[in-house]
Design an enzyme around this catalytic site. Structure first.
Site, mmCIF file in Angstrom:
data_model
loop_
_atom_site.group_PDB
_atom_site.id
_atom_site.type_symbol
_atom_site.label_atom_id
_atom_site.label_comp_id
_atom_site.label_asym_id
_atom_site.label_seq_id
_atom_site.Cartn_x
_atom_site.Cartn_y
_atom_site.Cartn_z
ATOM 1 N N SER A 120 0.828 -1.214 0.000
ATOM 2 C CA SER A 120 0.000 0.000 0.000
ATOM 3 C C SER A 120 0.853 1.251 0.000
ATOM 4 C CB SER A 120 -0.891 0.087 1.242
ATOM 5 O OG SER A 120 -1.130 -1.126 1.839
ATOM 6 N N ASN A 190 -6.007 5.823 -1.979
ATOM 7 C CA ASN A 190 -5.695 6.243 -0.611
ATOM 8 C C ASN A 190 -5.482 7.747 -0.502
ATOM 9 O OD1 ASN A 190 -6.109 3.812 0.552
ATOM 10 N ND2 ASN A 190 -3.959 3.190 0.585
HETATM 11 N N1 LIG Z 1 -4.907 -4.963 5.150
HETATM 12 C C1 LIG Z 1 -5.321 -4.184 4.157
HETATM 13 O O1 LIG Z 1 -6.443 -3.635 4.168
HETATM 14 C C2 LIG Z 1 -4.431 -3.983 2.954
HETATM 15 C C3 LIG Z 1 -4.964 -3.369 1.804
HETATM 16 C C4 LIG Z 1 -4.150 -3.237 0.669
HETATM 17 C C5 LIG Z 1 -2.847 -3.673 0.710
HETATM 18 N N2 LIG Z 1 -2.342 -4.255 1.850
HETATM 19 C C6 LIG Z 1 -0.942 -4.732 1.826
HETATM 20 O O2 LIG Z 1 -0.962 -6.149 1.749
HETATM 21 C C7 LIG Z 1 0.197 -6.685 2.384
HETATM 22 C C8 LIG Z 1 -0.219 -7.727 3.410
HETATM 23 O O3 LIG Z 1 -1.103 -7.124 4.329
HETATM 24 P P1 LIG Z 1 -2.045 -8.002 5.286
HETATM 25 O O4 LIG Z 1 -3.009 -7.045 5.900
HETATM 26 O O5 LIG Z 1 -2.537 -9.196 4.551
HETATM 27 O O6 LIG Z 1 -0.985 -8.466 6.393
HETATM 28 P P2 LIG Z 1 -1.044 -9.748 7.348
HETATM 29 O O7 LIG Z 1 -0.135 -9.420 8.477
HETATM 30 O O8 LIG Z 1 -2.453 -10.141 7.631
HETATM 31 O O9 LIG Z 1 -0.379 -10.912 6.462
HETATM 32 C C9 LIG Z 1 0.959 -10.928 6.078
HETATM 33 C C10 LIG Z 1 1.410 -12.381 6.088
HETATM 34 O O10 LIG Z 1 2.659 -12.485 5.400
HETATM 35 C C11 LIG Z 1 3.384 -13.533 6.023
HETATM 36 N N3 LIG Z 1 4.789 -13.429 5.628
HETATM 37 C C12 LIG Z 1 5.736 -12.602 6.107
HETATM 38 N N4 LIG Z 1 6.907 -12.789 5.454
HETATM 39 C C13 LIG Z 1 6.699 -13.770 4.544
HETATM 40 C C14 LIG Z 1 7.511 -14.398 3.556
HETATM 41 N N5 LIG Z 1 8.790 -14.052 3.378
HETATM 42 N N6 LIG Z 1 6.945 -15.365 2.776
HETATM 43 C C15 LIG Z 1 5.641 -15.705 2.943
HETATM 44 N N7 LIG Z 1 4.830 -15.137 3.863
HETATM 45 C C16 LIG Z 1 5.344 -14.170 4.640
HETATM 46 C C17 LIG Z 1 3.113 -13.333 7.504
HETATM 47 O O11 LIG Z 1 3.365 -14.525 8.229
HETATM 48 C C18 LIG Z 1 1.627 -12.937 7.493
HETATM 49 O O12 LIG Z 1 0.775 -14.039 7.706
HETATM 50 C C19 LIG Z 1 0.964 -5.488 2.939
HETATM 51 O O13 LIG Z 1 1.937 -5.116 2.019
HETATM 52 C C20 LIG Z 1 -0.114 -4.411 3.045
HETATM 53 O O14 LIG Z 1 0.415 -3.111 2.959
HETATM 54 C C21 LIG Z 1 -3.110 -4.419 2.967
#
Ligand SMILES: NC(=O)c1ccc[n+]([C@@H]2O[C@H](COP(=O)([O-])OP(=O)(O)OC[C@H]3O[C@@H](n4cnc5c(N)ncnc54)[C@H](O)[C@@H]3O)[C@@H](O)[C@H]2O)c1
Length: 281
Positions: A120, A190
């Site tokens: 993001s 955003n």
């Molecule tokens: N949450 C939102 O609303 C949202 C919206 C758009 C974008 N994003 C982006 O999406 C991404 C993930 O966000 P999220 O909310 O799903 O986070 P989250 O914490 O729910 O999930 C992230 C997952 O990645 C895993 N992980 C970490 N390192 C890893 C690796 N090397 N290989 C495989 N898995 C790994 C972690 O164990 C965790 O389960 C971020 O970059 C965030 O900025 C989030």
């Protein structure tokens, strides 16, 4: 353009699991990697729960739910990534961790595989510097991915037009509507969201209208499904505070969150997850 048949998903958290789900619902084989097998399986359970809910509401046939679930392979290794046509990364929002993951993917994925990040806030061009800059895009999904239709497609500096076309075709295939956006802080959505939210916080700060009335105004006057202050509580004030800081650094004081917002963050009133934010829960 060759048909996209297999997706690799990195991360099975809130975003990764649901991105895997929409790929599987579109009939793609999906390999979904986590840091350990337990978390990968937890991600698959999250997918199963969403599919079951859709079945119980009569939105999906049981056979289609079973077929989608069977297409998702949880793993803690890169086995199965070699023949992926596209990989979508949705892991921690940390540059070094994401770049390292893309370097590892580069060693195992076929040369034609497209790399995408769901970041993001990190520059797509910076992430693309780690591997395959010509075949690298941002694919910014919105939560919950199983419901929200939009995906921002963000080409890095060196992405080819063909890469952008493949990325857009992927979005359409999984039932989403892509819009092409330049690689700037906050992308497009955003920036608009935070500008509107900031104005809502200012209205509270200045005592112009009550919290409830500001949300009612946006729902009934602008047709928004949820008001900005309720949405802020749902997303969480600590996360949005970081987004405001990034936008304020990029675009100046117009994105600086006012006192009413900062006071709540200082008090640990982050919204729904802490039981208090703009509203009490
Ligand atoms: N949450 C939102 O609303 C949202 C919206 C758009 C974008 N994003 C982006 O999406 C991404 C993930 O966000 P999220 O909310 O799903 O986070 P989250 O914490 O729910 O999930 C992230 C997952 O990645 C895993 N992980 C970490 N390192 C890893 C690796 N090397 N290989 C495989 N898995 C790994 C972690 O164990 C965790 O389960 C971020 O970059 C965030 O900025 C989030």
């Amino acid at each position: 353009m060759a048909e996209l048949q297999k997706a690799g998903i990195l991360g099975a958290g809130m975003m990764g699991a649901e991105i895997a789900l929409v790929c599987a619902r579109a009939g793609m084989a999906v390999v979904m990697k986590e840091v350990n097998l337990e978390l990968a399986q937890k991600g698959k359970k999250r997918i199963a729960d969403i599919l079951n809910k859709q079945v119980s509401k009569g939105q999906l046939a049981q056979a289609d739910a079973d077929a989608a679930l069977a297409l998702v392979t949880p793993t803690d290794k890169y086995d199965g990534f070699a023949d992926a046509d596209i990989v979508v990364e949705a892991i921690l929002e940390v540059v070094d961790i994401k770049q390292q993951a893309f370097r590892e993917l580069d060693a195992v994925c076929k040369p034609t595989c497209i790399f995408a990040s769901n970041t993001s806030s990190i520059s797509i061009t910076k992430l693309a510097a780690a591997a395959r800059p010509d075949r690298f895009v941002g694919l910014h999904f919105f939560s919950p991915v199983s419901i929200m239709k939009l995906v921002e497609v963000i080409p890095g500096l060196l992405a080819t037009p063909e890469t952008v076309e493949i990325a857009k075709a992927f979005c359409v295939k999984i039932g989403k509507t892509p819009i092409k956006v330049k690689n700037v802080e906050g992308f497009a959505v955003n920036r608009m969201l935070c500008a509107m939210m900031n104005e809502a916080y200012r209205l509270v700060d200045e005592g112009v209208a009550s919290i409830e009335d500001i949300d009612t105004a946006c729902k009934l006057g602008l047709g928004h499904p949820v008001g900005p202050l309720r949405l802020c509580d749902n997303i969480s004030l600590d996360l949005l505070g970081k987004v405001h800081d990034i936008l304020a650094e990029a675009y100046g004081d117009r994105f600086k969150a006012p006192n009413a917002f900062r006071e709540r963050v200082s008090a640990g009133h982050y919204g729904r997850k802490t039981g208090k934010g703009w509203y009490d829960y």
